[in-house]
Design an enzyme around this catalytic site. Structure first.
Site, PDB file in Angstrom:
ATOM      1  CB  VAL A  86     -18.976  93.929  82.244  1.00 36.99           C
ATOM      2  CG1 VAL A  86     -19.566  93.226  81.041  1.00 36.99           C
ATOM      3  CG2 VAL A  86     -20.045  94.692  82.984  1.00 36.99           C
ATOM      4  NE  ARG A  92     -21.559  93.381  93.222  1.00 35.79           N
ATOM      5  CZ  ARG A  92     -22.362  92.588  92.519  1.00 35.79           C
ATOM      6  NH1 ARG A  92     -22.198  92.483  91.214  1.00 35.79           N
ATOM      7  NH2 ARG A  92     -23.312  91.900  93.100  1.00 35.79           N
ATOM      8  CB  SER A 117     -18.968  77.891  83.272  1.00 35.89           C
ATOM      9  OG  SER A 117     -18.977  79.304  83.309  1.00 35.89           O
ATOM     10  CG  HIS A 131     -15.470  96.473  73.271  1.00 36.00           C
ATOM     11  ND1 HIS A 131     -15.016  96.438  74.553  1.00 36.00           N
ATOM     12  CD2 HIS A 131     -14.371  96.610  72.492  1.00 36.00           C
ATOM     13  CE1 HIS A 131     -13.700  96.563  74.568  1.00 36.00           C
ATOM     14  NE2 HIS A 131     -13.287  96.668  73.326  1.00 36.00           N
TER      15      HIS A 131
END
Length: 166
Positions: A86, A92, A117, A131
């Site tokens: 996230v 990052r 993946s 969410h």
């Protein structure tokens, strides 16, 4: 991976059995586990008799090394990675995602073991109920799709001629 396998192709995939490793990041297990469970269910339905081994790692960044060791072991026909990276507001996530995907591709090409993946990086993720519910559902879909892609690839690779070393 967005199109479901045709009934005829799905039936042809149900015959072989495979040894498949699943590597899941432990961050956001309430979401990531939905993809893992959906993949296990899909693999059981499409390739009954296949052996599925599960491995958990601390985070997505640790997935490529574990995947490499599993591929190098010679015990698995394919490996599927699961995670949720996230955006924590410091960018990052972009570096982590790039490192993970490039690492997985390198493992696949270096080992000749297919690696898939389901490490996803949503652009906008917030830790509120709406969410989380959306991503739980989305990860179920992605778990099924990655299992289908895994089996389709194994089936396709099995049909390729074996290269003869000179």
């Amino acid at each position: 991976m967005n199109q479901p396998l045709s009934a005829a192709f799905t039936h042809s995939l149900a015959q072989p059995s495979y040894r498949i490793a699943l590597v899941s990041a432990s961050w956001h297990p309430d979401i990531v586990s939905h993809a893992t469970e959906a993949a296990i269910s899909e693999l059981a339905q499409l390739a009954p008799g296949s052996e599925v081994a599960q491995f958990e790692v601390p985070g997505a960044f640790e997935i490529p090394l574990h995947t490499k060791r599993l591929a190098d072991s010679g015990r698995f026909d394919a490996i599927i990675a699961f995670g949720l990276v996230v955006n924590g507001g410091i960018y990052r996530h972009e570096f982590v995602t790039t490192a993970v995907i490039e690492g997985l591709m390198r493992v696949q090409l270096d080992s000749d073991v297919p690696v898939f993946s389901a490490v996803l990086t949503p652009r906008d993720f917030h830790e509120h109920d709406e969410h989380q519910a959306f991503f739980r559902s989305h990860f179920v879909k992605k778990g099924r799709e990655v299992a289908q892609a895994c089996l389709a690839t194994l089936h396709s690779l099995a049909r390729l001629p074996v290269a003869i070393a000179a």
